[in-house]
Design a protein around this motif. Structure first.
Motif, short mmCIF file in Angstrom:
data_model
loop_
_atom_site.label_atom_id
_atom_site.label_comp_id
_atom_site.label_asym_id
_atom_site.label_seq_id
_atom_site.Cartn_x
_atom_site.Cartn_y
_atom_site.Cartn_z
N PHE A 174 -16.36 -19.25 9.45
CA PHE A 174 -14.94 -19.03 9.71
C PHE A 174 -14.20 -18.93 8.38
N ARG A 175 -13.63 -17.76 8.13
CA ARG A 175 -12.90 -17.48 6.91
C ARG A 175 -11.57 -16.83 7.25
N THR A 176 -10.82 -16.44 6.23
CA THR A 176 -9.58 -15.72 6.47
C THR A 176 -9.65 -14.36 5.80
N MET A 177 -8.60 -13.60 5.96
CA MET A 177 -8.55 -12.27 5.35
C MET A 177 -7.19 -12.08 4.68
N TYR A 178 -7.10 -10.99 3.96
CA TYR A 178 -5.85 -10.63 3.28
C TYR A 178 -5.44 -9.24 3.76
N ASP A 179 -4.20 -9.11 4.17
CA ASP A 179 -3.65 -7.84 4.62
C ASP A 179 -2.39 -7.56 3.80
N SER A 180 -2.40 -6.47 3.06
CA SER A 180 -1.30 -6.18 2.14
C SER A 180 0.03 -5.95 2.87
N PHE A 181 -0.02 -5.47 4.10
CA PHE A 181 1.21 -5.25 4.86
C PHE A 181 1.91 -6.57 5.18
N HIS A 182 1.18 -7.50 5.75
CA HIS A 182 1.78 -8.79 6.11
C HIS A 182 2.20 -9.57 4.87
N ALA A 183 1.36 -9.51 3.83
CA ALA A 183 1.70 -10.21 2.60
C ALA A 183 2.96 -9.63 1.96
N HIS A 184 3.14 -8.33 2.07
CA HIS A 184 4.34 -7.70 1.51
C HIS A 184 5.61 -8.28 2.13
N GLN A 218 5.94 0.71 -0.87
CA GLN A 218 6.44 -0.31 -1.78
C GLN A 218 5.46 -1.43 -2.11
N VAL A 219 4.30 -1.46 -1.50
CA VAL A 219 3.34 -2.52 -1.81
C VAL A 219 3.00 -2.49 -3.31
N ALA A 220 2.90 -3.65 -3.91
CA ALA A 220 2.58 -3.76 -5.34
C ALA A 220 1.08 -3.58 -5.53
N TRP A 221 0.64 -2.33 -5.45
CA TRP A 221 -0.79 -2.05 -5.39
C TRP A 221 -1.55 -2.45 -6.65
N ASP A 222 -0.96 -2.29 -7.80
CA ASP A 222 -1.66 -2.70 -9.02
C ASP A 222 -1.94 -4.19 -9.00
N CYS A 223 -0.99 -4.97 -8.49
CA CYS A 223 -1.22 -6.41 -8.33
C CYS A 223 -2.35 -6.68 -7.35
N LEU A 271 -8.26 7.00 1.06
CA LEU A 271 -9.54 6.71 0.40
C LEU A 271 -9.49 7.09 -1.08
N ALA A 272 -8.90 8.23 -1.39
CA ALA A 272 -8.79 8.66 -2.79
C ALA A 272 -7.96 7.65 -3.59
N PHE A 273 -6.87 7.19 -2.99
CA PHE A 273 -6.01 6.21 -3.66
C PHE A 273 -6.76 4.89 -3.86
N LEU A 274 -7.45 4.43 -2.84
CA LEU A 274 -8.20 3.17 -2.91
C LEU A 274 -9.23 3.23 -4.04
N ARG A 275 -10.00 4.30 -4.06
CA ARG A 275 -11.04 4.44 -5.09
C ARG A 275 -10.42 4.50 -6.49
N LYS A 276 -9.33 5.23 -6.62
CA LYS A 276 -8.67 5.37 -7.92
C LYS A 276 -8.22 4.01 -8.44
N LYS A 277 -7.55 3.24 -7.59
CA LYS A 277 -7.03 1.95 -8.01
C LYS A 277 -8.16 0.94 -8.28
N TRP A 278 -9.20 0.98 -7.46
CA TRP A 278 -10.32 0.08 -7.68
C TRP A 278 -10.97 0.35 -9.03
N ALA A 279 -11.11 1.63 -9.37
CA ALA A 279 -11.72 2.01 -10.65
C ALA A 279 -10.80 1.66 -11.82
N GLU A 280 -9.51 1.89 -11.65
CA GLU A 280 -8.56 1.59 -12.73
C GLU A 280 -8.59 0.13 -13.15
N HIS A 281 -8.83 -0.74 -12.20
CA HIS A 281 -8.77 -2.17 -12.48
C HIS A 281 -10.14 -2.81 -12.67
#
Length: 284
Positions: A174-184, A218-223, A271-281
């Motif tokens: 039993f674990r939890t998850m993170y959702d950027s929408f709700h966290a925003h 508006q999600v702070a994606w770099d964070c 998907l393109a955005f996700l991959r780009k940001k994952w690689a950038e960081h």
């Protein structure tokens, strides 16, 4: 890291009608899909599994609970129904090959008491969810509970709440998850929320603040991506978006307008955005 697409963009119940989506997502480079488990039987999900395998896709699963199987209900019969419902979900997840079930299966969507969660409700949730986690362990499936924003539920609405619940359930499955929408909506910072859940983090939803195409709001994606990298997260990153194709789901997710011209843009650009940001960081 594995990339997935939540099929709730198209349906709450995957059937043969949706199988062409599998090959399309696989061709675009997704590792898997997130399958909604809301209804159906074993025979049905064996067919879904066969199609996933044919396309070389892995999967996770997402589920919810309704008032008739509410883990925090004061009615013992309803709580027993909640345990049975979650066991059914685990069984179906095992059939399709999902090792992770996510979702807000702590309480029914959009059902409010008018008060904050009580200690009695928390205790009931712990009891039900521990039973479900123990059953999931036997099937080698992990439950990852999702906290929602305050407009969709009242029982679990912050990272702190989610971590406290995981610690009280105290079960390795039993674990939890993170959702950027709700966290925003609910958190002071995306980074702070991720650091808080990191010790018990089992799953991630990549979802824009308007539920549209990731990277266009508006999600702070770099964070988000830099912090996921810093805490060493290397699991599923699943894109979750909602449209108006399904009236009941649109109403449940409060989608009253078109958020994108067509569904293809969500997974292609997402998907393109996700991959780009994952690689950038990667080295930040």
């Amino acid at each position: 890291m594995k990339t997935g697409m939540n099929l709730l963009l198209w349906t709450t119940h995957v059937t043969a009608e949706h199988f062409p989506i599998f090959s399309k997502l696989r061709a675009e480079g997704f590792d898997g899909v997130e399958v909604p488990l809301f209804e159906g039987d074993a025979a049905h999900y064996h067919k879904v599994r066969a199609e996933l395998d044919r396309n070389g896709l892995s999967c996770t699963a997402v589920t919810v609970v309704g008032p008739e199987h509410n883990p925090i209900s004061p009615d013992a019969k309803i709580r027993a129904a909640a345990v049975d419902r979650l066991k059914w979900t685990v069984e179906m997840a095992s059939i399709i090959g999902a090792d992770t079930i996510c979702g807000p299966f702590h309480s029914p969507l959009a059902v409010f008491s008018g008060e904050p969660p009580t200690e009695a409700e928390k205790s009931r949730a712990v009891d039900v969810l521990h039973q479900a986690a123990e059953f999931a362990a036997g099937a080698k499936v992990r439950l990852t509970i999702e906290y929602l924003n305050r407009f969709e539920c009242y029982f679990l609405t912050t990272a702190a709440d989610a971590v406290a619940l995981v610690n009280r359930v105290n079960h390795p499955n039993f674990r939890t998850m993170y959702d950027s929408f709700h966290a925003h909506i609910e958190e002071k910072s995306q980074s702070g929320a991720i650091y808080q859940v990191a010790p018990v983090l089992g799953h991630v939803h990549i979802s824009e603040n308007d539920r549209g195409i990731p990277g266009t709001g508006q999600v702070a994606w770099d964070c988000v991506f830099s912090t996921l990298r810093k805490v060493g997260y290397d699991g599923w990153l699943v894109i979750e978006a909602f449209g108006r194709a399904l009236p009941a789901l649109a109403a449940a997710t409060r989608v009253w307008r078109d958020l994108f011209p067509r569904a293809e843009l969500v997974h292609q650009q997402g998907l393109a955005f996700l991959r780009k940001k994952w690689a950038e960081h990667a080295t930040l």
